[in-house]
Design a protein around this motif. Sequence first.
Motif, short mmCIF file in Angstrom:
data_model
loop_
_atom_site.label_atom_id
_atom_site.label_comp_id
_atom_site.label_asym_id
_atom_site.label_seq_id
_atom_site.Cartn_x
_atom_site.Cartn_y
_atom_site.Cartn_z
N ALA A 707 14.57 68.80 52.84
CA ALA A 707 14.74 67.38 53.11
C ALA A 707 13.69 66.95 54.14
O ALA A 707 13.47 67.64 55.14
CB ALA A 707 16.14 67.06 53.62
N ALA A 708 13.04 65.83 53.87
CA ALA A 708 12.05 65.27 54.80
C ALA A 708 12.42 63.82 55.07
O ALA A 708 12.91 63.10 54.19
CB ALA A 708 10.64 65.37 54.24
N LEU A 709 12.18 63.38 56.29
CA LEU A 709 12.51 62.02 56.72
C LEU A 709 11.38 61.50 57.60
O LEU A 709 10.94 62.20 58.53
CB LEU A 709 13.83 62.02 57.49
CG LEU A 709 14.27 60.71 58.13
CD1 LEU A 709 14.58 59.66 57.06
CD2 LEU A 709 15.47 60.93 59.04
N LEU A 710 10.90 60.29 57.30
CA LEU A 710 9.85 59.64 58.09
C LEU A 710 10.30 58.21 58.37
O LEU A 710 10.57 57.45 57.43
CB LEU A 710 8.52 59.65 57.33
CG LEU A 710 7.37 58.87 57.96
CD1 LEU A 710 6.99 59.45 59.32
CD2 LEU A 710 6.16 58.84 57.03
N ILE A 711 10.41 57.87 59.65
CA ILE A 711 10.83 56.52 60.05
C ILE A 711 9.69 55.88 60.85
O ILE A 711 9.18 56.49 61.80
CB ILE A 711 12.11 56.53 60.88
CG1 ILE A 711 13.26 57.19 60.09
CG2 ILE A 711 12.50 55.12 61.30
CD1 ILE A 711 14.56 57.26 60.86
N ALA A 712 9.28 54.67 60.45
CA ALA A 712 8.22 53.94 61.15
C ALA A 712 8.76 52.58 61.60
O ALA A 712 9.34 51.84 60.80
CB ALA A 712 7.01 53.75 60.24
N ARG A 713 8.56 52.26 62.87
CA ARG A 713 8.92 50.93 63.39
C ARG A 713 7.64 50.11 63.46
O ARG A 713 6.65 50.51 64.07
CB ARG A 713 9.55 51.04 64.77
CG ARG A 713 10.17 49.73 65.26
CD ARG A 713 11.06 50.00 66.47
NE ARG A 713 11.82 48.83 66.83
CZ ARG A 713 11.46 47.93 67.72
NH1 ARG A 713 10.30 48.07 68.35
NH2 ARG A 713 12.22 46.89 68.00
N THR A 714 7.65 48.98 62.79
CA THR A 714 6.42 48.20 62.62
C THR A 714 6.17 47.27 63.80
O THR A 714 7.11 46.76 64.44
CB THR A 714 6.52 47.37 61.34
OG1 THR A 714 7.60 46.45 61.45
CG2 THR A 714 6.73 48.27 60.13
#
Length: 841
Positions: A707-714
């Motif tokens: 499982a991979a997770l990538l979170i970006a706050r713009t």
Amino acid sequence: MCMDEAIASRLRVITEAGDGLQGSDLLAFVLDHAVTETGGLGGMAHLRGPGARTLQLAAVHGLIRTVAGDWEAVEPAGTSAPARAVAHRTPVWTPGPGVEGGTGPALPAGSGLLAVPLITPEKVTGALSVLTAPAAPPTPERRAAVEALAAWAVPRLRDDLLDLDRGGASPSMADEQVSRALWHMSDAFFAVDSEWRVTFVNGEAERLLGSSRATLGRTLWDAFRRLSIDDAEPGLRSRYRRAAEGGAPVGFEVRWPTNQRWYYMRLVPVPNGLTVYAADITESRAREAERAAAERAAAGRSARIGELTDALAQALTMRDVVNAIADRVLPPFGASGVVVQLIEGSAIRVAGAVGYPQPFLESIDGTPIDEISPVAEVYQTGAPAFIESVEEYTARYPRMVGRPAAARKQAWAFLPLIVSGRNIGCSVVAFAEPRRLDAEERALLTALSGLMGQAIERARLYDMEHTRAKELQRGLLPRVLPSLSSVTTAARYLPASEGIDVGGDWYDVIPLSGARVALVIGDVMGHGLSEAATMGRLRTAVHTLADLEFPPAELLIRLNDLVSDLGDDFYATCLYAVYDPAAATCVFASAGHPPPAVVRPGHPVRFPGSAPDPPLGTARPPFGTTEVSVEEGSLLVLYTDGLVESATRDIDRGMRHLASALAGATRAPGSGDARPDGRSENAWLERLCDDVLAELLPEKQLTADDAALLIARTHALASDHIADWPLSEGPIAAGEARDHVRDQLTRWELAPLTPISELLVSELVANAVRHGRGPIGLRLLRGEVLICEVTDGSLTTPRIRHASETDEGGRGLQLVSSLSQRWGTRYTSTGKCIWTEQPLP
């Protein structure tokens, strides 16, 4: 007679022993040995009664009354074996019922009757009979033995026979003989009449009911009351009554209350009452109980070995193996701890333990192999060692006097771990109290140690390979995500908890021109080193294609060609998204990958886009593109299917679960008016990643996929940090561009950058005028760097020319390259854009 020397010798001994017997005792003696010599079931003696009308039963051996009762009187003219033996003065054998040729009164099924005449000089006076089994004629030797016993007995019975013939003997002689035979039976026998009065008890029956003087003539129930049998066995009386009323023999086991011994009682109804045959089976039951206990113990051992084998077969890591040993070995033996110690070079290392204090484990980890210790001895000898007490331990190892107290143990079993003839270490099963293991327990532990050794070696190799595989996987993923002003990012990768092979999940954050950023996530289908290598190739290819500024759909087309060239067995999913902070938009394309989750402040979580295109390797371009607005502070959440899909949860349910976990993100610091600093925002995103993983993949839940997770706050560019102008299409465009740059940099207080910026835009605009076509535009972006962009409607790619000393032109892009920190070209929907970056002062 046909008789071998052994039988003849044995008969001489028998006859010498019975030389002084007379009357009924002599008959009982002869019958006993006749039955023994033939291997028979029992025997009878019939004598000719008064008037020579019938043959009367005079003695019985080994036959209960129900059988003997049918033979009380035998007609001399009948067809039974005794009658024919007397009539023909020769031995006769007759098969019993159910056998062809069977005649005479009833015999037990599958038996036969051998009758030998008793001949005096005057006449034949009777017959000696033996009941044989199986229903086959006795051998000549056995028949000869019975004849010899009959011939020896007749002269000694002659006076009794003559008295009987003259009518001088008691009419009850036959009953007396039967009673004597029953009295000497090894089993208890008693009889009651129809009124339940006891009519006969033999010697063994007196042990059950009391002496004959206190029993005969009284009812059986009197004896039961006197002996308190009704209290101890309240159902026994009803069993007797049901047997008498049922008319059929009944058998059962009962523990007799007076002596606490077990008997098998056979109740046989007869016309005038009931006979009871009681065989003492206490010893046989004890032997059976011992045998059953041994079988249960063997079954228990087999079950333990089977359970341990199954548990060890499912164990992968060293921790799994140690836990399996603790669960399956410690409880049956009452042990309180186990520690696995492996030999690594010249040191003894603790590989795993249960039930030991951590400080003690740390103190023994790394002990030298040449130190005198039980583990070192077991390693050197290859034989187990069992220590029953602390005193024995300290006596054998005086230098280790403090270890038992530190370990909180008082007895030990040191078991060698031998794999393919190689000793790899020692497994120590320990006890909290002094413990002496018997031979069976020691043998079982030694046998179990073989299973432990195989599993521990397999787990050790697994741990080594898994560690290497994880290191490879980690090496192929980004070590550190880039720090960008456009987005703040955090990511997690969670390998599968089942199996040793690594997966092909990956993620990436790639800076692009114009302050844009590419967010990438993908998954190579399958597990193994080849899949991990393919992931590395795809990640490198995405970086290369991103540097060429391909839009998402075009990039996936190029990536699809690469995967197709790898062969038919390789498939991968990929989602490529480009966030533009100037336009506050995100454009993405997907090849078989689930859509991103978009969390906008004050809005519900949504998953934009239609169904994704097929995976790379099977897709047929073109790929669809989706554009979404993502204002300041939004979250772009990219993930692989291992996060939201499992054997117990479909992907739609998993995405709903993900949306629920992200729902609280809009209430995080920075989502309102107060914008957090970089450190607090990074920390918040890291916590958010952990919270999402904990919610969707609990720690105890086994996962079959990575499982991979990538979170970006713009972070959108402020409007006052963006300036753009249309330019004329003629040569005057360069002057207009210089004027715009000069004025804007003055307003941004970046005047020191004006000379170089004017020169850069002048060259770029001149190049667009000379080689491109309108419309021409200029845009300045103030972010982490100063970005200058010149756009035109041509798709012609500019390239640096290496001009000679005599060339008048061709040096413009060389000048751009030398004056800017970075420069490049990207294609737009209307043409192309040439851009430069300069560091801010």
